[in-house]
Design an enzyme around this catalytic site. Structure first.
Site, PDB file in Angstrom:
ATOM      1  N   TYR A 158       0.838  -1.204   0.000  1.00 56.61           N
ATOM      2  CA  TYR A 158       0.000   0.000   0.000  1.00 56.61           C
ATOM      3  C   TYR A 158       0.873   1.254   0.000  1.00 56.61           C
ATOM      4  CZ  TYR A 158      -4.297   2.655   0.788  1.00 56.61           C
ATOM      5  OH  TYR A 158      -5.360   3.508   0.648  1.00 56.61           O
ATOM      6  N   LYS A 165      -3.614   8.509   3.385  1.00 60.20           N
ATOM      7  CA  LYS A 165      -4.936   8.235   3.945  1.00 60.20           C
ATOM      8  C   LYS A 165      -5.000   8.590   5.432  1.00 60.20           C
ATOM      9  CE  LYS A 165      -7.189   6.579   0.349  1.00 60.20           C
ATOM     10  NZ  LYS A 165      -8.363   7.288  -0.231  1.00 60.20           N
TER      11      LYS A 165
END
Length: 257
Positions: A158, A165
């Site tokens: 990720y 995020k």
């Protein structure tokens, strides 16, 4: 099919429909089914080809371009909201971007330019939308964005989107606190991994899907309809006393180590 909640008369702007399998499309379907009036965006003329059929099927009233990297385009979008509707009741921000080289490399190796671009498109654009939506939400409203549990824990591959995020989630809390006195609520929805076009940019995403299905207590993956059901509830009057939350919809995966 019975509506999940009643959104009759509410006006909503959906930013981020890429195709009929995108999270934004699942949310738009739920909003529409519950009676909301919708407007939606497309990134550019190439993407419009994929967005238009989805929007038409959902009864979206109008489409407009929205590339947050282009000066003035976001402001023009909200000016159209004002001229078309005179106000806005809810907004879904479902866009994210990171340059491929920065996304596929280690976070410590990310370039300053790539990090800044990822933050601008994926996080700061939500703040810009909140500011532009604020004067249009005369009677209050709700702002939604989409996050992922890679913000809290290190998720293999990720990479750069994890810190981005995390920033988006923090921004959501501040938006909720600052706009709360005006009756504007804000939430970040955190779905489990879903096979979307955006997710395909993450290396070995199929392995992430397999791990999620194996570890979630519910024993299965969520889909865009699950996310849409939560989104419809959050923008409804039934959730009028709920704000500033990061809400997982992942079959309980966030509970597991």
């Amino acid at each position: 099919m019975n509506p999940l909640v009643d959104l009759s008369g509410k006006r909503g702007l959906v930013v981020g429909i890429a195709n009929d399998s995108s999270i934004a499309a699942g949310c738009a379907e739920a909003f529409s089914r519950c009676g909301a009036r919708l407007a939606a965006t497309y990134l550019n003329e190439k993407s419009r080809t994929y967005v238009e059929p989805v929007a038409k099927a959902l009864g979206v009233e109008w489409l407009a371009p929205c590339d947050v990297r282009q000066p003035g385009e976001l402001e023009a979008l909200f000016e159209r909201v004002r001229t078309e509707w005179g106000g806005l009741d809810f907004l879904l921000h479902s866009i994210a971007f990171a340059p491929r080289d920065d996304l596929h490399g280690r976070v410590v190796d990310s370039s300053a330019e790539g990090f800044a671009l990822a933050m601008d498109v994926s996080c700061h654009s939500f703040l810009r939308m909140a500011k532009l939506a604020e004067p249009l939400m005369i009677d209050g409203g709700c702002l939604l964005c989409v996050t992922f549990y890679g913000s809290e824990r290190v998720v293999e591959n990720y990479n750069l989107m994890g810190p981005v995020k995390a920033a988006l989630e923090s921004a959501t809390r501040y938006v909720a606190a600052e706009l709360g006195p005006k009756g504007v609520r804000a939430h970040a929805i955190s779905p489990g991994p879903i096979a979307t076009r955006a997710a395909s940019g993450i290396e070995r995403f199929d392995e992430l899907l397999e791990r999620a299905a194996a570890t979630a207590p519910a024993g299965q993956l969520v889909d865009i309809a699950d996310v849409g059901a939560l989104a419809a509830f959050l923008v409804s009057d039934a959730a009028r006393r709920i704000t500033g939350t990061i809400i997982p919809v992942d079959g309980g995966q966030h509970l597991m180590a």
